[in-house]
Design a protein around this motif. Structure first.
Motif, mmCIF file in Angstrom:
data_model
loop_
_atom_site.group_PDB
_atom_site.id
_atom_site.type_symbol
_atom_site.label_atom_id
_atom_site.label_comp_id
_atom_site.label_asym_id
_atom_site.label_seq_id
_atom_site.Cartn_x
_atom_site.Cartn_y
_atom_site.Cartn_z
ATOM 1 N N LEU A 68 6.548 -9.716 9.559
ATOM 2 C CA LEU A 68 6.095 -10.887 10.312
ATOM 3 C C LEU A 68 4.744 -10.593 10.960
ATOM 4 O O LEU A 68 4.415 -9.445 11.254
ATOM 5 N N PRO A 69 3.936 -11.636 11.179
ATOM 6 C CA PRO A 69 2.601 -11.424 11.765
ATOM 7 C C PRO A 69 2.684 -10.647 13.075
ATOM 8 O O PRO A 69 3.434 -11.023 13.983
ATOM 9 N N LEU A 70 1.931 -9.577 13.151
ATOM 10 C CA LEU A 70 1.883 -8.796 14.386
ATOM 11 C C LEU A 70 1.285 -9.655 15.502
ATOM 12 O O LEU A 70 0.291 -10.368 15.302
ATOM 13 N N THR A 71 1.887 -9.593 16.669
ATOM 14 C CA THR A 71 1.412 -10.386 17.806
ATOM 15 C C THR A 71 0.213 -9.711 18.455
ATOM 16 O O THR A 71 0.262 -8.521 18.793
ATOM 17 N N ALA A 83 -5.173 -8.315 14.085
ATOM 18 C CA ALA A 83 -3.718 -8.391 13.986
ATOM 19 C C ALA A 83 -3.291 -8.877 12.604
ATOM 20 O O ALA A 83 -2.383 -8.304 11.973
ATOM 21 N N ASP A 84 -3.958 -9.924 12.108
ATOM 22 C CA ASP A 84 -3.612 -10.449 10.776
ATOM 23 C C ASP A 84 -3.961 -9.458 9.683
ATOM 24 O O ASP A 84 -3.226 -9.298 8.702
ATOM 25 N N GLY A 85 -5.092 -8.778 9.861
ATOM 26 C CA GLY A 85 -5.500 -7.792 8.863
ATOM 27 C C GLY A 85 -4.543 -6.616 8.789
ATOM 28 O O GLY A 85 -4.201 -6.141 7.692
ATOM 29 N N MET A 86 -4.100 -6.145 9.935
ATOM 30 C CA MET A 86 -3.131 -5.050 9.961
ATOM 31 C C MET A 86 -1.810 -5.480 9.335
ATOM 32 O O MET A 86 -1.160 -4.708 8.618
ATOM 33 N N ILE A 135 0.233 -5.658 18.499
ATOM 34 C CA ILE A 135 -0.957 -4.812 18.353
ATOM 35 C C ILE A 135 -1.939 -5.158 19.466
ATOM 36 O O ILE A 135 -2.067 -6.324 19.860
ATOM 37 N N MET A 136 -2.582 -4.137 19.986
ATOM 38 C CA MET A 136 -3.590 -4.340 21.017
ATOM 39 C C MET A 136 -4.774 -3.433 20.723
ATOM 40 O O MET A 136 -4.611 -2.228 20.556
ATOM 41 N N ARG A 137 -5.931 -4.034 20.635
ATOM 42 C CA ARG A 137 -7.172 -3.270 20.479
ATOM 43 C C ARG A 137 -7.971 -3.463 21.755
ATOM 44 O O ARG A 137 -8.484 -4.536 22.026
ATOM 45 N N VAL A 144 -0.027 0.041 18.716
ATOM 46 C CA VAL A 144 0.850 -0.743 17.841
ATOM 47 C C VAL A 144 2.297 -0.413 18.174
ATOM 48 O O VAL A 144 2.650 0.753 18.369
ATOM 49 N N THR A 145 3.127 -1.451 18.265
ATOM 50 C CA THR A 145 4.575 -1.253 18.327
ATOM 51 C C THR A 145 5.169 -1.919 17.091
ATOM 52 O O THR A 145 4.669 -2.961 16.640
#
Length: 389
Positions: A68-71, A83-86, A135-137, A144-145
């Motif tokens: 599922l898409p990473l938040t 987030a979408d790329g990962m 994900i947080m940059r 990433v969790t």
């Protein structure tokens, strides 16, 4: 006694009434061996329990999965591409696991920010398990969790946190994919990269794919990001493949098509394959260009190479199905279209291609059912209403 034996509690020699003496050392030694053997078995059992206790404990074998898409937890919404790329790259990595079906990017993106339950999402996508995470940059760190959930039982099988420097994002992706593969009892084997990938070029590539994946594709920004990625890393094959896709497909989206676009796309795809001969995307682009120039033999050859390089690349299956329809090989076309639908069950393109293949083969009832399914997925799609009229 020479053997140090005791008359009261003999271990080696005992008195036998009216017969004399009897040697009992063998029996004593046998009992001793039995005790030692029992202790050894006990140690082995404990060691085995400790070893297997570390291995993933799954109730059922997982044959299919959706990432599922990473938040995106970053304060900057411009990091949505990251987030979408990962998410997309994690899908690509997990698709390399033998025997595992991984749902494609387009279908899972329909559930971005969805409030539907995981069980409902898994049911719509037809999968055994889902991966979700955040994900947080933020400045100099990427966090990433990720967690793996068996959708059949709603049981959390595994969860982990990762933190890296942005320059190390590729190894972070590899580690997450490796850990998930291990949890479902598989092994992820990736070919070593021929040359290191420039991290800035990679982030630009992700931004380009983010724009190209939009419907309709945002060709201008996508091409600009791919071109800058190539400038930053002239040996980055994926950036050439992405730019080739833009030139090859933009003519179908209200953009004037020119022969020079096809020539440029072919040149870029070949350049990508010279750098990395295993790129499914580049083979698919060449196959599509060959199909439109009526070189059907070359087109089929390139489609087969694309699928051999990545059996989960949905566009290869879908476009190959269109070629097979044109060649009149309808059973094969239906097979390829069904694979595309299995990998991307909510895709308009995959479902429409299958409906078309069924129509041409005279399987009218199945074609109608597929068009009706498309209407449920895309109720505002006038084309499906027209097809069923």
């Amino acid at each position: 006694m020479a053997l140090g034996d005791s008359a009261e509690e003999p271990r080696f020699i005992e008195t036998v009434g009216r017969r004399g003496y009897r040697f009992i050392g063998a029996r004593a030694l046998t009992w001793r061996k039995f005790v030692l053997a029992g202790f050894a078995v006990f140690v082995i059992v404990i060691a085995a329990a400790a070893y297997f206790g570390k291995k993933p404990q799954t109730t059922n074998t997982i044959h299919s999965i959706a990432v599922l898409p990473l938040t995106n937890l970053s304060r900057n919404q411009e990091q949505e591409f990251f987030a979408d790329g990962m998410t997309d790259q994690l899908i690509t990595d997990l698709a390399k696991i033998p025997g595992l079906d991984v749902i494609s990017h387009q279908s899972v993106m329909r559930f971005k920010s969805s409030r539907a339950s995981l069980k409902q999402i898994a049911h719509e996508l037809g999968v055994d398990a889902v991966v979700e995470g955040t994900i947080m940059r933020d400045g100099s760190r990427v966090r990433v969790t990720a967690q793996l959930i068996d959708a059949r039982t709603d049981r959390h099988l595994w969860a982990s946190d990762y933190e890296r420097n942005p320059d190390d994002v590729l190894s972070l992706q590899d580690e997450v994919a490796h850990d998930i593969a291990q949890q479902i009892g598989s092994k992820l084997v990736k070919a070593p990269r021929a040359t290191p990938i420039n991290s800035e070029a990679y982030l630009l590539y992700l931004r380009g794919r983010y724009e190209w994946n939009k419907l309709p594709p945002n060709f201008g920004p996508a091409m600009a990001f791919f071109e800058q990625s190539i400038k930053d890393d002239p040996n980055f094959a994926l950036a050439y493949a992405g730019l080739a896709d833009c030139y090859a497909t933009r003519g179908g989206w209200k953009t004037p098509h020119t022969p020079s676009d096809d020539q440029t796309a072919r040149s870029l795809a070949k350049k990508a394959l010279r750098i990395d001969p295993s790129l499914s995307e580049a083979y698919t682009t060449l196959a599509s260009l060959d199909r439109f120039t009526y070189d059907y033999a070359a087109s089929e050859s390139n489609f087969r190479r694309a699928i051999a390089a990545n059996r989960h690349y949905i566009i290869a299956h879908q476009w190959y199905a269109l070629l097979l329809i044109r060649l009149g090989r309808l059973d094969e076309a239906i097979r390829e279209a069904r694979i595309a639908v299995q990998l991307d069950p909510l895709s308009w393109y995959a479902n429409a291609t299958l409906a078309t293949a069924l129509e041409f083969s005279g399987r009218t009832v199945e074609a109608i059912e597929r068009r009706q399914a498309l209407m449920r997925l895309y109720p505002e799609d006038a084309q499906q209403h027209f097809k069923l009229f």
